[in-house]
Enzyme design. Structure first.
Site, short mmCIF file in Angstrom:
data_model
loop_
_atom_site.label_atom_id
_atom_site.label_comp_id
_atom_site.label_asym_id
_atom_site.label_seq_id
_atom_site.Cartn_x
_atom_site.Cartn_y
_atom_site.Cartn_z
N ASP A 1 34.41 -33.11 -3.45
CA ASP A 1 34.22 -32.11 -4.50
C ASP A 1 35.56 -31.75 -5.12
O ASP A 1 36.63 -32.14 -4.64
CB ASP A 1 33.56 -30.86 -3.91
CG ASP A 1 32.94 -29.94 -4.96
OD1 ASP A 1 32.97 -30.29 -6.15
OD2 ASP A 1 32.44 -28.87 -4.57
N LYS A 2 35.46 -30.99 -6.19
CA LYS A 2 36.63 -30.48 -6.91
C LYS A 2 36.43 -29.00 -7.20
O LYS A 2 35.29 -28.54 -7.35
CB LYS A 2 36.82 -31.26 -8.21
CG LYS A 2 37.61 -30.55 -9.31
CD LYS A 2 36.68 -29.86 -10.28
CE LYS A 2 37.45 -29.13 -11.38
NZ LYS A 2 36.52 -28.29 -12.19
N HIS A 3 37.50 -28.27 -7.25
CA HIS A 3 37.42 -26.87 -7.67
C HIS A 3 38.54 -26.59 -8.66
O HIS A 3 39.65 -27.06 -8.51
CB HIS A 3 37.55 -25.93 -6.48
CG HIS A 3 37.38 -24.49 -6.87
ND1 HIS A 3 36.14 -23.89 -6.94
CD2 HIS A 3 38.29 -23.56 -7.26
CE1 HIS A 3 36.29 -22.64 -7.35
NE2 HIS A 3 37.57 -22.42 -7.54
N SER A 4 38.21 -25.79 -9.67
CA SER A 4 39.22 -25.33 -10.63
C SER A 4 39.41 -23.84 -10.46
O SER A 4 38.45 -23.09 -10.20
CB SER A 4 38.76 -25.63 -12.06
OG SER A 4 39.60 -24.96 -13.00
N THR B 1 31.29 -22.30 -14.60
CA THR B 1 30.45 -23.48 -14.74
C THR B 1 28.96 -23.12 -14.68
O THR B 1 28.14 -23.66 -15.42
CB THR B 1 30.79 -24.50 -13.64
OG1 THR B 1 32.15 -24.90 -13.80
CG2 THR B 1 29.90 -25.72 -13.72
N ARG C 1 35.51 -8.51 -7.18
CA ARG C 1 36.84 -8.85 -7.72
C ARG C 1 36.82 -8.93 -9.23
O ARG C 1 37.77 -8.52 -9.90
CB ARG C 1 37.30 -10.20 -7.14
CG ARG C 1 37.72 -10.15 -5.69
CD ARG C 1 37.90 -11.56 -5.14
NE ARG C 1 38.84 -12.33 -5.91
CZ ARG C 1 38.73 -13.64 -6.16
NH1 ARG C 1 37.68 -14.31 -5.70
NH2 ARG C 1 39.64 -14.27 -6.87
N SER D 1 38.22 -17.51 -1.26
CA SER D 1 37.01 -17.66 -2.06
C SER D 1 36.69 -19.13 -2.30
O SER D 1 35.56 -19.58 -2.10
CB SER D 1 37.19 -16.95 -3.41
OG SER D 1 36.06 -17.14 -4.23
N LYS E 1 33.55 -21.50 0.26
CA LYS E 1 32.42 -22.24 -0.32
C LYS E 1 32.53 -23.74 -0.02
O LYS E 1 31.53 -24.39 0.29
CB LYS E 1 32.39 -22.03 -1.84
CG LYS E 1 32.06 -20.62 -2.27
CD LYS E 1 31.78 -20.54 -3.76
CE LYS E 1 33.01 -20.70 -4.61
NZ LYS E 1 33.85 -19.51 -4.65
N LYS E 2 33.73 -24.28 -0.14
CA LYS E 2 33.89 -25.72 0.04
C LYS E 2 33.73 -26.12 1.51
O LYS E 2 33.14 -27.17 1.81
CB LYS E 2 35.26 -26.16 -0.50
CG LYS E 2 35.46 -25.86 -1.98
CD LYS E 2 34.34 -26.40 -2.84
CE LYS E 2 34.53 -26.10 -4.31
NZ LYS E 2 33.39 -26.52 -5.13
#
Length: 432
Positions: free
Chosen positions: A84-87, A124, A172, A187, A191-192
């Site tokens: 996966d990826k997170h921004s 997203t 937040r 955070s 999740k990941k």
């Protein structure tokens, strides 16, 4: 040692290092609801000002991960790695919409658990919610089925995946505690880690439109995420990318979905956006040992096919790719924001542009705000572009004339017309 929430808040407010027990108590109360929003907001603010050392960050991340179920993909017999990826968020950042199907087309399996907008940046999930029928919160069984059958699924946090983060995320957003390295780290990774990944790539944005406005904070955040993730046995690397201008040509939920579809059709995608998407895809493949070619997956149409199947299997239209205009909401008012000076676009206050879209209804003023998915910006000018007097800098799409006019004033003030400046690289650093 007192384990009253107010005493734990006091300890962190005064700069003390919290024990594992104190952190787990706050996360348990956050998850169960036994600790109220006021105390959680105060706890977040204390962390914002006092920070957390690496041990505290690891404990907070682990506690939030364990606040719900942790997924296990071993019984799915997937023929490829789970990645996966997170921004960290930006203005016009629709990267996930294209990246997940591209990596899936290269043999990866992408269970992408995404978030909603925070502050001036879009989320997203808010973009996907502009697609009629799309279910961004399926149950675990459907989520796993779509990932296995299609190769990717982009959803939001379910009630049983890192529920502590789900509540803290919302608090937040409305209490000015977003820009905290320890809170962002926990955070993202809670999740990941709960998603049961084999690898993770993080896109840490820096610049006027990012939470990490300067490269120093971006580097600190990237190093924090990589250190905590790898410490939790999740192979992770990070890219630091530029957010001193809008990413792509659109800002706003349905408008960004439309741009993502154009990208996946490979119809003249904006160059900076294309570089970020393909570079992140290659990092995800390299991290997990896959040998696919991201550019070939895009050019062949395979990535578009996977995106369309994902949308369909999660309840959206079966013909979105061919007939997006029939499904994506459109704002009733469209007006150009015209340049009043001739010259070169030399700088953008990207945050101010994000705020302009938020004020039009494209983001949340508070936790209860409803988003208007149709509002936003298209045909966005780029830094380095030559403009003439009267030429549109951007097209504004709004719910009414007054909103459009107010946005035009904000955007015009956020764009500097002057002499040509040196072009900025989009990929700034890699941290592994």
């Amino acid at each position: 040692m007192s384990l009253l929430p107010q005493e734990i808040i006091r300890h962190k407010r005064d700069g003390r290092t919290l024990s594992d027990e104190e952190i787990y108590l706050m996360v348990a109360g956050l998850t169960s609801g036994e600790i109220g929003d006021g105390q959680i907001a105060a706890f977040a603010m204390a962390i914002f000002f006092q920070g957390m050392n690496m041990e505290e960050r690891i404990t907070l991340t682990q506690a939030m991960t364990r606040s719900g179920q942790v997924m296990n993909w071993s019984d799915q017999n997937l023929p490829g790695p789970v990645v996966d990826k997170h921004s960290t968020g930006g203005v016009g950042d629709k990267v996930s919409l294209m990246l997940a199907p591209i990596v899936a087309a290269c043999g990866g399996f992408v269970p992408m658990i995404s978030g909603r907008g925070l502050g001036h940046t879009g989320g997203t999930l808010d973009k996907l919610d502009s697609i009629p029928g799309y279910n961004s919160t399926p149950d675990k069984r459907q989520f796993q089925r779509v990932v296995k059958d299609v190769g990717c699924a982009i959803i939001g946090q379910t009630d049983d995946l890192a529920p502590a983060d789900g509540r803290l995320y919302g608090i937040r957003d409305i209490t000015a505690t977003v820009e905290s390295v320890p809170l962002i780290t926990a955070s993202i990774l809670s999740k990941k880690l709960a998603a049961g990944l084999d690898g993770l790539v993080v896109d840490v944005k820096t610049g006027s439109g990012a939470f990490a406005a300067d490269i120093g904070m971006a580097r600190e955040l990237a190093e924090s995420i990589v250190a905590v993730a790898n410490g939790a046995n999740l192979p992770t690397c990070a890219l630091i990318t530029d957010m001193n201008q809008v990413l792509g040509r659109t800002v706003g939920n349905s408008l960004e979905v439309a741009e993502a579809l154009t990208f996946l059709r490979n119809e003249n995608p904006e160059a900076r956006l294309r570089e970020v998407v393909l570079t992140l895809a290659q990092e995800m493949l390299d991290l997990t040992g896959l040998s696919g070619n991201p550019e070939a997956a895009l050019n062949s149409g395979r990535a578009m096919e996977i995106f369309a199947r994902m949308v369909s299997q999660l309840g959206g239209p079966t013909d979105l790719a061919e007939n997006a205009v029939l499904y994506l909401p459109r704002a009733p008012v469209s007006k150009p924001c015209a340049a009043i000076d001739a010259g070169t676009v030399s700088a953008m206050d990207t945050r101010a542009i994000g705020i302009a879209v938020l004020v039009m209804g494209g983001g949340r003023r508070n936790a209860a705000s409803q988003i208007n998915p149709s509002v936003g910006l298209t045909e966005m000018c780029a830094v380095g572009e030559r403009v003439e007097v009267g030429q549109p800098l951007v097209m504004v799409h709004a719910a009414n004339e007054a909103d459009a006019d107010a946005a035009i004033e904000r955007i015009r003030a956020a764009i500097t017309i002057g002499k040509k400046e040196p072009e900025h690289e989009i990929i700034l650093e890699r941290i592994a």
